[in-house]
Design an enzyme around this catalytic site. Structure first.
Site, PDB file in Angstrom:
ATOM      1  N   HIS A  17       0.842  -1.209   0.000  1.00  0.00           N
ATOM      2  CA  HIS A  17       0.000   0.000   0.000  1.00  0.00           C
ATOM      3  C   HIS A  17       0.874   1.255   0.000  1.00  0.00           C
ATOM      4  O   HIS A  17       0.598   2.219  -0.720  1.00  0.00           O
ATOM      5  CB  HIS A  17      -0.872   0.047   1.263  1.00  0.00           C
ATOM      6  CG  HIS A  17      -1.917  -1.024   1.363  1.00  0.00           C
ATOM      7  ND1 HIS A  17      -2.023  -1.860   2.441  1.00  0.00           N
ATOM      8  CD2 HIS A  17      -2.925  -1.380   0.526  1.00  0.00           C
ATOM      9  CE1 HIS A  17      -3.038  -2.678   2.284  1.00  0.00           C
ATOM     10  NE2 HIS A  17      -3.607  -2.417   1.122  1.00  0.00           N
ATOM     11  N   LYS A  41     -17.240  -7.666   6.160  1.00  0.00           N
ATOM     12  CA  LYS A  41     -15.879  -8.195   6.157  1.00  0.00           C
ATOM     13  C   LYS A  41     -15.353  -8.290   7.587  1.00  0.00           C
ATOM     14  O   LYS A  41     -15.386  -7.297   8.319  1.00  0.00           O
ATOM     15  CB  LYS A  41     -14.978  -7.254   5.333  1.00  0.00           C
ATOM     16  CG  LYS A  41     -13.998  -7.993   4.454  1.00  0.00           C
ATOM     17  CD  LYS A  41     -13.322  -7.010   3.509  1.00  0.00           C
ATOM     18  CE  LYS A  41     -12.200  -7.675   2.749  1.00  0.00           C
ATOM     19  NZ  LYS A  41     -11.594  -6.772   1.787  1.00  0.00           N
ATOM     20  N   ARG A  90      -2.093  -6.203  -8.556  1.00  0.00           N
ATOM     21  CA  ARG A  90      -1.028  -7.182  -8.363  1.00  0.00           C
ATOM     22  C   ARG A  90      -1.086  -8.275  -9.417  1.00  0.00           C
ATOM     23  O   ARG A  90      -0.162  -8.478 -10.164  1.00  0.00           O
ATOM     24  CB  ARG A  90      -1.130  -7.807  -6.959  1.00  0.00           C
ATOM     25  CG  ARG A  90      -0.649  -6.917  -5.855  1.00  0.00           C
ATOM     26  CD  ARG A  90      -1.220  -7.314  -4.537  1.00  0.00           C
ATOM     27  NE  ARG A  90      -2.671  -7.184  -4.536  1.00  0.00           N
ATOM     28  CZ  ARG A  90      -3.437  -7.339  -3.483  1.00  0.00           C
ATOM     29  NH1 ARG A  90      -2.914  -7.693  -2.348  1.00  0.00           N
ATOM     30  NH2 ARG A  90      -4.733  -7.157  -3.556  1.00  0.00           N
ATOM     31  N   SER A 128      -2.653  -7.846   2.867  1.00  0.00           N
ATOM     32  CA  SER A 128      -2.885  -7.745   4.306  1.00  0.00           C
ATOM     33  C   SER A 128      -3.108  -9.133   4.900  1.00  0.00           C
ATOM     34  O   SER A 128      -2.603  -9.447   5.979  1.00  0.00           O
ATOM     35  CB  SER A 128      -4.103  -6.866   4.582  1.00  0.00           C
ATOM     36  OG  SER A 128      -3.885  -5.573   4.088  1.00  0.00           O
TER      37      SER A 128
END
Ligand code: ADP
Length: 155
Positions: A17, A41, A90, A128
């Site tokens: 990030h 979430k 990514r 993460s």
């Protein structure tokens, strides 16, 4: 003044990030890291802790701030006068999701565009959840995250 919003869960913020953010400061005058509230979430860190870790990590970055918002990112952009939404890419798997999000955002407001930064080679594997799994199994994750996050895992 070019204002952009960088939305995400940041659970926790990683060097991936930070890399996107640092590169984006060369394009935008002001960037707001937006902690998106997503009740569906399950998160590792509380919203307040995630915000505090971001605040500490962006201290040296000029024009970057952090905020929390529940609702559409596009609505937040309109509220603060941001013209762009920053996201990182990514793998191809990111592309599918982001392509759909870009379409949905454009449907809501065609004046707000999305800008994508490709992950740097050394950060492409960092997420993460990977950081979280590694940390919980006792691996040293200090080279993958800002110091504030490494410190939080030590506690
Ligand atoms: P979200 O739950 O919205 O995907 P994340 O915090 O996981 O929130 O990610 C926020 C943004 O940062 C996403 O666009 C994601 O693709 C990007 N990102 C996450 N990790 C990296 C990385 N290592 N390199 C580049 N971009 C990344």
């Amino acid at each position: 003044m070019r204002i952009a919003v960088y939305p995400g869960s940041f659970d926790p913020i990683t060097n991936g990030h930070m890399d996107i953010l640092t590169r984006a400061t060369k394009v935008f005058d002001r960037i707001i890291v937006l902690l998106a509230i997503n009740p569906a979430k399950k998160s590792r860190f509380s919203l307040e802790k995630r915000k505090a870790m971001i605040e500490e990590s962006i201290r040296g970055l000029e024009g970057v701030s952090v905020d929390i918002y529940e609702g559409l990112t596009v609505d937040y952009c309109r509220k603060v006068g941001a013209t762009h939404i920053i996201r990182g890419l990514r793998a191809v798997t990111d592309f599918d999701y982001e392509f759909q999000m870009a379409g949905a955002n454009r449907f809501v407001d065609p004046n707000i565009d999305m800008v994508f930064f490709m992950a740097s080679n050394e950060h492409a594997f960092i997420s993460s959840s990977t950081v979280n799994e590694l940390a919980l199994s006792g691996a040293d994750i200090s080279s993958l995250v800002p110091p504030a996050v490494a410190e939080a895992y030590k506690k």
